[in-house]
Design a protein around this motif. Structure first.
Motif, PDB file in Angstrom:
ATOM      1  N   ARG A 151     -62.086 -17.537  17.687  1.00  0.00           N
ATOM      2  CA  ARG A 151     -62.092 -18.673  18.623  1.00  0.00           C
ATOM      3  C   ARG A 151     -63.519 -19.246  18.726  1.00  0.00           C
ATOM      4  N   ASN A 152     -63.604 -20.482  19.149  1.00  0.00           N
ATOM      5  CA  ASN A 152     -64.875 -21.163  19.415  1.00  0.00           C
ATOM      6  C   ASN A 152     -65.697 -21.439  18.156  1.00  0.00           C
ATOM      7  N   LYS A 153     -65.120 -21.245  16.965  1.00  0.00           N
ATOM      8  CA  LYS A 153     -65.850 -21.479  15.721  1.00  0.00           C
ATOM      9  C   LYS A 153     -65.313 -22.724  15.019  1.00  0.00           C
TER      10      LYS A 153
ATOM     11  N   MET B 102     -58.868 -27.821  28.774  1.00  0.00           N
ATOM     12  CA  MET B 102     -59.535 -26.751  28.042  1.00  0.00           C
ATOM     13  C   MET B 102     -60.855 -26.419  28.715  1.00  0.00           C
ATOM     14  N   THR B 103     -61.233 -25.165  28.713  1.00  0.00           N
ATOM     15  CA  THR B 103     -62.455 -24.716  29.351  1.00  0.00           C
ATOM     16  C   THR B 103     -63.666 -25.376  28.708  1.00  0.00           C
ATOM     17  N   GLU B 104     -64.658 -25.690  29.531  1.00  0.00           N
ATOM     18  CA  GLU B 104     -65.875 -26.325  29.028  1.00  0.00           C
ATOM     19  C   GLU B 104     -66.690 -25.351  28.183  1.00  0.00           C
ATOM     20  N   LYS B 105     -67.279 -25.852  27.116  1.00  0.00           N
ATOM     21  CA  LYS B 105     -68.091 -25.030  26.224  1.00  0.00           C
ATOM     22  C   LYS B 105     -69.338 -24.527  26.928  1.00  0.00           C
ATOM     23  N   SER B 106     -69.699 -23.271  26.689  1.00  0.00           N
ATOM     24  CA  SER B 106     -70.925 -22.723  27.257  1.00  0.00           C
ATOM     25  C   SER B 106     -72.135 -23.432  26.661  1.00  0.00           C
ATOM     26  N   THR B 107     -73.190 -23.548  27.452  1.00  0.00           N
ATOM     27  CA  THR B 107     -74.418 -24.192  26.978  1.00  0.00           C
ATOM     28  C   THR B 107     -75.524 -23.190  26.649  1.00  0.00           C
ATOM     29  N   ALA B 108     -75.276 -21.897  26.879  1.00  0.00           N
ATOM     30  CA  ALA B 108     -76.348 -20.908  26.779  1.00  0.00           C
ATOM     31  C   ALA B 108     -77.010 -20.898  25.403  1.00  0.00           C
TER      32      ALA B 108
ATOM     33  N   HIS C 107     -63.448 -21.906  24.678  1.00  0.00           N
ATOM     34  CA  HIS C 107     -63.223 -23.342  24.813  1.00  0.00           C
ATOM     35  C   HIS C 107     -62.405 -23.942  23.673  1.00  0.00           C
ATOM     36  N   ALA C 108     -62.222 -23.190  22.592  1.00  0.00           N
ATOM     37  CA  ALA C 108     -61.480 -23.732  21.454  1.00  0.00           C
ATOM     38  C   ALA C 108     -60.750 -22.612  20.735  1.00  0.00           C
ATOM     39  N   SER C 109     -59.579 -22.921  20.210  1.00  0.00           N
ATOM     40  CA  SER C 109     -58.811 -21.925  19.466  1.00  0.00           C
ATOM     41  C   SER C 109     -59.405 -21.728  18.080  1.00  0.00           C
ATOM     42  N   ALA C 110     -58.980 -20.684  17.389  1.00  0.00           N
ATOM     43  CA  ALA C 110     -59.471 -20.413  16.042  1.00  0.00           C
ATOM     44  C   ALA C 110     -59.020 -21.517  15.093  1.00  0.00           C
TER      45      ALA C 110
END
Length: 395
Positions: free
Chosen positions: A65-67, A1-7, A362-365
């Motif tokens: 996604r990503n939540k 899985m893609t790495e989570k953004s750090t921004a 980086h994560a599915s819903a």
């Protein structure tokens, strides 16, 4: 899985939104790594549940996604109290209720600021937070009509046509995200939060851009022009031997180059077409002249020939062709993600490149309430307290 953004990983966002505009706003923040907690009513307490389709359907997967997700009944005093407890350590709250709902629930800006002066509340409505239409329910197509988009879309003399995407919803979400980021930047100076508000109607009018300015500055009401550019010719859709082509001849230099590409250099000096103004005045005759020319070759042939001559042109794709295009593949606009039910799939990537802190999917819903226990534990609630809240239908 893609790495989570750090921004934006230092930010906590409480997402009270539904349908599209609000979820789009929160998705922008989540794609850049903000901890977005999607707060939903417990099952059976939201009469409008399912407005974005099936929980594991494409729309929900793309919007959320990503939540993380938790359930909370804000109509119960215990639910409101728990929400305000969460607000104390949050950075942003996003809601797209009708304007009176948040005040009725006791979670308006003043209520939130009383427990956390640094909080930023972002509100997205159909028509604005006040005014004669404030309490109207708003949907994308209604805003497209009232914001002028449908008035310039379609063939001359035909019926108004809606755009094929949720233009007002999506742009309202993006404008709200922009406002949030501005408020966060300003908070670095003042230490204070603020209330950010936009609406589908405002976003749609702003997105009309030069068409709106055309009226405000010159008093000119733009009519629908079909596939033609409102004032530049030849710029529009032309049929080829095997389909259609978008042609964009945007200035005198490109006009001369275009005439050379179609092997008619003398056309560049024809008195009816020699200037931008003349070409626009004789638009119909020019297209009549060009149609049989373009009918002689395929779209792919024309794209290559026009590209070689420095003249903008492109094919008109169906969605499967969009994602098969080599440039789209290179840009990575289909972001792979794993979903526990749908398996390996892809969602629409965030269209922003950044050299150090890029966005990511980086994560599915999540399913509704999937992280309720996890989130409440972060706020110090014991398993016994969580069980009591669940038994009381507060979560």
């Amino acid at each position: 899985m893609t790495e989570k953004s750090t921004a934006l990983s230092h930010l906590k966002v409480l997402d009270l939104t539904r349908v599209r505009a609000g979820p789009t706003c929160c998705r922008v923040l989540a794609d850049f790594g903000a901890d977005v907690i999607k707060i939903e009513a417990p099952q059976g307490f939201d009469p409008n549940a399912g407005m974005s389709g099936a929980r594991h359907g494409y729309d929900m997967l793309n919007l959320h996604r990503n939540k993380r997700s938790m359930t909370l009944n804000l109509k119960k005093p215990e639910g409101r109290a728990l929400f305000l407890r969460m607000v104390k350590t949050a950075d942003v709250v996003v809601e797209n209720f009708r304007p009176d709902v948040k005040d009725r629930l006791g979670i308006g800006y003043d209520d939130l600021a009383a427990v956390n002066p640094r909080i930023i509340l972002a509100s997205i409505s159909g028509f604005g937070q006040d005014g004669p239409y404030a309490r109207r329910a708003g949907f994308d197509q209604i805003a497209q009509g009232m914001g002028g988009l449908m008035g310039v879309t379609g063939m001359p003399g035909g019926v108004p046509i809606r755009a094929g995407a949720a233009v007002a919803d999506s742009s309202a979400g993006i404008f709200a995200a922009t406002g949030i980021l501005v408020a966060l930047a300003e908070r670095e100076k003042s230490g204070q939060g603020q209330w950010v508000a936009t609406s589908l109607l405002e976003a749609q009018i702003a997105l009309m851009d030069f068409q709106a300015a055309r009226y405000l500055v010159d008093g000119d009401v733009p009519p629908p022009a079909g596939n033609d550019h409102p004032y530049v010719t030849p710029m529009g859709v032309v049929e080829t031997a095997d389909g259609y082509l978008n042609l964009g001849v945007g200035g005198q230099g490109q006009w001369v180059a275009f005439c050379n590409v179609i092997d008619q250099p003398e056309l560049a000096e024809h008195p009816d077409y020699a200037t931008d103004t003349a070409r626009f005045a004789h638009r119909g005759a020019l297209w009549d002249h060009l149609r049989p020319v373009f009918a002689q070759r395929t779209t792919a042939d024309w794209v290559l020939a026009l590209e070689a001559g420095g003249v903008p042109a492109g094919p008109i794709y169906t969605m499967d062709e969009v994602f098969a295009d080599p440039q789209v593949r290179h840009l990575g606009m289909a972001a792979p993600v794993h979903h526990p039910v749908r398996g390996e799939t892809a969602l629409v990537a965030t269209p922003i490149k950044m050299s150090r802190t890029p966005p990511s999917v980086h994560a599915s819903a999540p399913d509704a309430g999937a992280q309720t226990d996890e989130i409440l534990a972060e706020y110090g609630l014991s398993p016994e307290e969580v069980a009591q809240l669940r038994a009381a239908h507060t979560i």
